[in-house]
Design an enzyme around this catalytic site. Structure first.
Site, PDB file in Angstrom:
ATOM      1  N   GLU A   1       0.838  -1.203   0.000  1.00 34.83           N
ATOM      2  CA  GLU A   1       0.000   0.000   0.000  1.00 34.83           C
ATOM      3  C   GLU A   1       0.872   1.252   0.000  1.00 34.83           C
ATOM      4  O   GLU A   1       1.970   1.250   0.536  1.00 34.83           O
ATOM      5  CB  GLU A   1      -0.852  -0.010   1.273  1.00 34.83           C
ATOM      6  N   ASP A   2       0.348   2.311  -0.572  1.00 36.04           N
ATOM      7  CA  ASP A   2       1.083   3.574  -0.545  1.00 36.04           C
ATOM      8  C   ASP A   2       1.087   4.183   0.861  1.00 36.04           C
ATOM      9  O   ASP A   2       2.127   4.570   1.372  1.00 36.04           O
ATOM     10  CB  ASP A   2       0.509   4.577  -1.569  1.00 36.04           C
TER      11      ASP A   2
ATOM     12  N   ASP B   1      -3.561   5.636   6.388  1.00 36.52           N
ATOM     13  CA  ASP B   1      -3.953   6.923   6.979  1.00 36.52           C
ATOM     14  C   ASP B   1      -4.905   6.616   8.135  1.00 36.52           C
ATOM     15  O   ASP B   1      -4.469   6.366   9.257  1.00 36.52           O
ATOM     16  CB  ASP B   1      -4.587   7.762   5.867  1.00 36.52           C
TER      17      ASP B   1
ATOM     18  N   PHE C   1      -1.237  16.242   4.213  1.00 38.80           N
ATOM     19  CA  PHE C   1      -1.636  15.564   2.979  1.00 38.80           C
ATOM     20  C   PHE C   1      -0.461  15.585   2.003  1.00 38.80           C
ATOM     21  O   PHE C   1       0.028  16.642   1.638  1.00 38.80           O
ATOM     22  CB  PHE C   1      -2.866  16.229   2.360  1.00 38.80           C
TER      23      PHE C   1
ATOM     24  N   ARG D   1       1.056  12.108  -9.243  1.00 37.41           N
ATOM     25  CA  ARG D   1       1.550  10.746  -8.985  1.00 37.41           C
ATOM     26  C   ARG D   1       2.949  10.536  -9.543  1.00 37.41           C
ATOM     27  O   ARG D   1       3.706   9.702  -9.050  1.00 37.41           O
ATOM     28  CB  ARG D   1       0.615   9.712  -9.627  1.00 37.41           C
TER      29      ARG D   1
HETATM   30  P1  IMP Z   1      -7.165   5.274   4.724  1.00 39.00           P
HETATM   31  O1  IMP Z   1      -7.641   6.533   5.402  1.00 39.00           O
HETATM   32  O2  IMP Z   1      -6.083   4.582   5.526  1.00 39.00           O
HETATM   33  O3  IMP Z   1      -8.311   4.395   4.390  1.00 39.00           O
HETATM   34  O4  IMP Z   1      -6.472   5.747   3.385  1.00 39.00           O
HETATM   35  C1  IMP Z   1      -6.965   5.334   2.180  1.00 39.00           C
HETATM   36  C2  IMP Z   1      -6.340   5.959   0.987  1.00 39.00           C
HETATM   37  O5  IMP Z   1      -6.443   7.379   1.063  1.00 39.00           O
HETATM   38  C3  IMP Z   1      -4.859   5.699   0.786  1.00 39.00           C
HETATM   39  O6  IMP Z   1      -4.607   4.452   0.189  1.00 39.00           O
HETATM   40  C4  IMP Z   1      -4.527   6.827  -0.166  1.00 39.00           C
HETATM   41  O7  IMP Z   1      -4.873   6.496  -1.484  1.00 39.00           O
HETATM   42  C5  IMP Z   1      -5.410   7.946   0.316  1.00 39.00           C
HETATM   43  N1  IMP Z   1      -4.644   8.877   1.164  1.00 39.00           N
HETATM   44  C6  IMP Z   1      -4.611   8.970   2.501  1.00 39.00           C
HETATM   45  N2  IMP Z   1      -3.790   9.948   2.901  1.00 39.00           N
HETATM   46  C7  IMP Z   1      -3.275  10.476   1.771  1.00 39.00           C
HETATM   47  C8  IMP Z   1      -2.333  11.541   1.509  1.00 39.00           C
HETATM   48  O8  IMP Z   1      -1.772  12.202   2.409  1.00 39.00           O
HETATM   49  N3  IMP Z   1      -2.079  11.782   0.218  1.00 39.00           N
HETATM   50  C9  IMP Z   1      -2.633  11.090  -0.825  1.00 39.00           C
HETATM   51  N4  IMP Z   1      -3.506  10.102  -0.634  1.00 39.00           N
HETATM   52  C10 IMP Z   1      -3.822   9.794   0.658  1.00 39.00           C
HETATM   53 MG    MG Z   2      -4.541   4.476  -2.232  1.00 36.08          MG
END
Ligand code: IMP
Ligand code: MG
Length: 186
Positions: free
Chosen positions: A105-106, A109, A158, A171
Protein backbone atom coordinates in the site's frame (compact mmCIF):
# COMPACT_ATOMS: atom_id res chain seq x y z
CA UNK A 1 5.50 22.11 -21.26
CA UNK A 2 8.44 24.51 -21.20
CA UNK A 3 11.19 24.56 -18.57
CA UNK A 4 9.47 27.26 -16.54
CA UNK A 5 6.14 25.41 -16.34
CA UNK A 6 8.00 22.24 -15.44
CA UNK A 7 9.60 24.08 -12.53
CA UNK A 8 6.37 25.67 -11.34
CA UNK A 9 4.29 22.49 -11.03
CA UNK A 10 6.98 20.77 -8.97
CA UNK A 11 7.60 23.85 -6.87
CA UNK A 12 3.96 23.76 -5.70
CA UNK A 13 5.09 20.76 -3.63
CA UNK A 14 7.39 21.08 -0.61
CA UNK A 15 9.66 18.05 -0.48
CA UNK A 16 9.25 15.86 2.60
CA UNK A 17 11.00 12.65 1.51
CA UNK A 18 13.53 12.75 -1.32
CA UNK A 19 13.81 10.24 -4.17
CA UNK A 20 17.10 9.07 -2.68
CA UNK A 21 15.61 8.54 0.79
CA UNK A 22 12.78 6.53 -0.79
CA UNK A 23 15.23 4.36 -2.76
CA UNK A 24 17.40 3.71 0.30
CA UNK A 25 14.45 2.74 2.47
CA UNK A 26 12.99 0.45 -0.23
CA UNK A 27 16.27 -1.37 -0.57
CA UNK A 28 16.19 -2.14 3.18
CA UNK A 29 12.54 -3.25 3.03
CA UNK A 30 13.33 -5.45 0.01
CA UNK A 31 16.19 -7.11 1.86
CA UNK A 32 13.98 -7.79 4.90
CA UNK A 33 11.21 -9.25 2.75
CA UNK A 34 13.74 -11.38 0.84
CA UNK A 35 14.97 -12.81 4.13
CA UNK A 36 11.53 -13.35 5.67
CA UNK A 37 9.97 -15.04 2.64
CA UNK A 38 12.69 -17.61 1.88
CA UNK A 39 11.00 -20.87 0.88
CA UNK A 40 7.52 -19.29 0.91
CA UNK A 41 5.07 -18.71 -1.92
CA UNK A 42 4.93 -14.92 -1.95
CA UNK A 43 2.26 -13.04 -3.85
CA UNK A 44 2.84 -9.29 -3.63
CA UNK A 45 -0.42 -7.44 -4.14
CA UNK A 46 -0.21 -3.88 -5.41
CA UNK A 47 -3.11 -1.73 -4.26
CA UNK A 48 -3.79 0.57 -7.21
CA UNK A 49 -3.32 3.27 -8.10
CA UNK A 50 -1.23 4.83 -5.35
CA UNK A 51 1.23 1.94 -4.97
CA UNK A 52 2.25 1.49 -8.58
CA UNK A 53 5.67 3.14 -8.26
CA UNK A 54 6.34 1.72 -4.79
CA UNK A 55 5.54 -1.79 -6.00
CA UNK A 56 7.70 -1.49 -9.10
CA UNK A 57 10.72 -0.37 -7.09
CA UNK A 58 10.11 -2.75 -4.16
CA UNK A 59 9.63 -5.78 -6.44
CA UNK A 60 13.07 -5.20 -7.94
CA UNK A 61 14.62 -5.23 -4.45
CA UNK A 62 13.08 -8.61 -3.56
CA UNK A 63 15.50 -11.34 -4.62
CA UNK A 64 12.92 -14.15 -4.84
CA UNK A 65 10.73 -15.55 -7.63
CA UNK A 66 7.59 -13.79 -6.41
CA UNK A 67 4.19 -13.45 -8.06
CA UNK A 68 2.71 -9.97 -8.44
CA UNK A 69 -0.98 -9.19 -8.63
CA UNK A 70 -3.07 -6.04 -8.57
CA UNK A 71 -6.28 -4.81 -7.08
CA UNK A 72 -7.95 -1.45 -6.93
CA UNK A 73 -10.36 -0.12 -4.40
CA UNK A 74 -12.41 3.00 -4.12
CA UNK A 75 -13.08 4.69 -0.84
CA UNK A 76 -15.99 7.05 -0.83
CA UNK A 77 -15.25 10.49 0.48
CA UNK A 78 -13.81 13.76 -0.70
CA UNK A 79 -10.36 14.21 -2.16
CA UNK A 80 -8.42 14.31 1.08
CA UNK A 81 -10.59 12.40 3.61
CA UNK A 82 -11.68 8.78 3.43
CA UNK A 83 -15.21 7.80 4.50
CA UNK A 84 -14.40 4.21 5.39
CA UNK A 85 -16.87 2.81 2.89
CA UNK A 86 -14.58 0.83 0.62
CA UNK A 87 -15.31 -1.18 -2.50
CA UNK A 88 -13.00 -3.36 -4.62
CA UNK A 89 -13.27 -1.97 -8.15
CA UNK A 90 -10.67 -4.24 -9.77
CA UNK A 91 -9.90 -7.64 -8.31
CA UNK A 92 -6.94 -10.01 -8.22
CA UNK A 93 -6.39 -12.14 -11.33
CA UNK A 94 -5.47 -15.32 -9.42
CA UNK A 95 -6.57 -17.18 -6.30
CA UNK A 96 -4.52 -16.47 -3.17
CA UNK A 97 -5.62 -19.62 -1.35
CA UNK A 98 -2.60 -21.16 0.38
CA UNK A 99 -0.32 -18.30 -0.70
CA UNK A 100 1.81 -15.96 1.39
CA UNK A 101 0.24 -12.64 0.55
CA UNK A 102 1.88 -9.28 1.09
CA UNK A 103 -0.37 -6.28 0.56
CA UNK A 104 1.64 -3.36 -0.78
CA UNK A 105 0.00 0.00 0.00
CA UNK A 106 1.08 3.57 -0.55
CA UNK A 107 -0.19 4.92 2.78
CA UNK A 108 -2.09 3.83 5.85
CA UNK A 109 -3.95 6.92 6.98
CA UNK A 110 -7.14 6.16 8.95
CA UNK A 111 -6.53 2.45 8.34
CA UNK A 112 -10.10 1.99 7.11
CA UNK A 113 -9.06 0.86 3.62
CA UNK A 114 -6.47 -1.58 4.94
CA UNK A 115 -8.89 -2.93 7.55
CA UNK A 116 -11.42 -3.63 4.81
CA UNK A 117 -8.86 -5.21 2.47
CA UNK A 118 -7.42 -7.45 5.20
CA UNK A 119 -10.88 -8.69 6.18
CA UNK A 120 -11.79 -9.30 2.54
CA UNK A 121 -8.56 -11.11 1.59
CA UNK A 122 -8.61 -13.22 4.76
CA UNK A 123 -11.87 -14.84 3.59
CA UNK A 124 -9.93 -16.20 0.58
CA UNK A 125 -7.74 -18.34 2.87
CA UNK A 126 -4.18 -17.21 2.18
CA UNK A 127 -1.53 -19.11 4.18
CA UNK A 128 -0.32 -15.76 5.54
CA UNK A 129 -1.35 -12.15 5.04
CA UNK A 130 0.92 -9.21 5.81
CA UNK A 131 1.09 -5.50 5.12
CA UNK A 132 3.84 -3.41 3.57
CA UNK A 133 3.10 0.32 3.53
CA UNK A 134 5.37 3.08 2.30
CA UNK A 135 3.84 5.71 4.59
CA UNK A 136 1.90 5.84 7.83
CA UNK A 137 0.18 8.75 9.61
CA UNK A 138 -0.24 7.44 13.19
CA UNK A 139 -2.30 10.37 14.54
CA UNK A 140 -5.17 9.59 12.17
CA UNK A 141 -5.48 5.84 12.77
CA UNK A 142 -9.04 4.68 13.44
CA UNK A 143 -8.37 0.93 13.11
CA UNK A 144 -5.51 -0.96 14.74
CA UNK A 145 -3.57 -2.12 11.68
CA UNK A 146 -0.30 -4.00 12.06
CA UNK A 147 2.10 -2.72 9.42
CA UNK A 148 4.68 -5.48 9.07
CA UNK A 149 6.97 -3.50 6.77
CA UNK A 150 6.88 0.30 6.96
CA UNK A 151 8.75 2.86 4.88
CA UNK A 152 8.24 6.12 6.76
CA UNK A 153 6.09 7.58 9.51
CA UNK A 154 4.84 11.05 8.58
CA UNK A 155 2.88 13.74 10.43
CA UNK A 156 -0.77 14.52 9.70
CA UNK A 157 -0.21 16.32 6.40
CA UNK A 158 -1.64 15.56 2.98
CA UNK A 159 1.18 14.30 0.78
CA UNK A 160 1.54 13.79 -2.95
CA UNK A 161 4.11 12.29 -5.29
CA UNK A 162 5.69 8.90 -5.87
CA UNK A 163 2.29 7.41 -6.70
CA UNK A 164 0.16 9.49 -4.34
CA UNK A 165 -2.23 11.94 -5.88
CA UNK A 166 -4.33 14.98 -5.30
CA UNK A 167 -7.30 14.82 -7.70
CA UNK A 168 -5.33 12.29 -9.82
CA UNK A 169 -2.37 14.66 -10.26
CA UNK A 170 1.20 14.56 -8.97
CA UNK A 171 1.55 10.75 -8.99
CA UNK A 172 4.58 11.05 -11.26
CA UNK A 173 6.64 13.24 -8.93
CA UNK A 174 9.83 11.32 -8.07
CA UNK A 175 9.70 12.48 -4.43
CA UNK A 176 7.03 12.78 -1.70
CA UNK A 177 5.95 16.21 -0.62
CA UNK A 178 3.30 18.44 0.82
CA UNK A 179 1.08 20.27 -1.60
CA UNK A 180 1.30 24.03 -1.11
CA UNK A 181 -1.20 25.18 -3.73
CA UNK A 182 -3.00 22.67 -5.96
CA UNK A 183 -2.56 23.03 -9.70
CA UNK A 184 -5.59 23.82 -11.80
CA UNK A 185 -7.45 20.52 -12.03
CA UNK A 186 -8.37 21.26 -15.68
P1 IMP B 1 -7.17 5.27 4.72
O1 IMP B 1 -7.64 6.53 5.40
O2 IMP B 1 -6.08 4.58 5.53
O3 IMP B 1 -8.31 4.39 4.39
O4 IMP B 1 -6.47 5.75 3.38
C1 IMP B 1 -6.96 5.33 2.18
C2 IMP B 1 -6.34 5.96 0.99
O5 IMP B 1 -6.44 7.38 1.06
C3 IMP B 1 -4.86 5.70 0.79
O6 IMP B 1 -4.61 4.45 0.19
C4 IMP B 1 -4.53 6.83 -0.17
O7 IMP B 1 -4.87 6.50 -1.48
C5 IMP B 1 -5.41 7.95 0.32
N1 IMP B 1 -4.64 8.88 1.16
C6 IMP B 1 -4.61 8.97 2.50
N2 IMP B 1 -3.79 9.95 2.90
C7 IMP B 1 -3.28 10.48 1.77
C8 IMP B 1 -2.33 11.54 1.51
O8 IMP B 1 -1.77 12.20 2.41
N3 IMP B 1 -2.08 11.78 0.22
C9 IMP B 1 -2.63 11.09 -0.83
N4 IMP B 1 -3.51 10.10 -0.63
C10 IMP B 1 -3.82 9.79 0.66
MG1 MG C 1 -4.54 4.48 -2.23
Amino acid sequence: MNQREHFSWQSAVRELISAQQIAERISILGAQITQDYQGKDLVAVCVLKGSFLFMSDLARQIQLPIAIDFLACASYGDETRSSGIVKITFDLSHSIEGKDVLLVEDIVDTGLTMDYLLTNLQTRHPRSLKVCALLHKPPRMQRPITIDYLGFTIPDVFVVGYGLDYAQRYRNLPFIGVLQSPIDKG
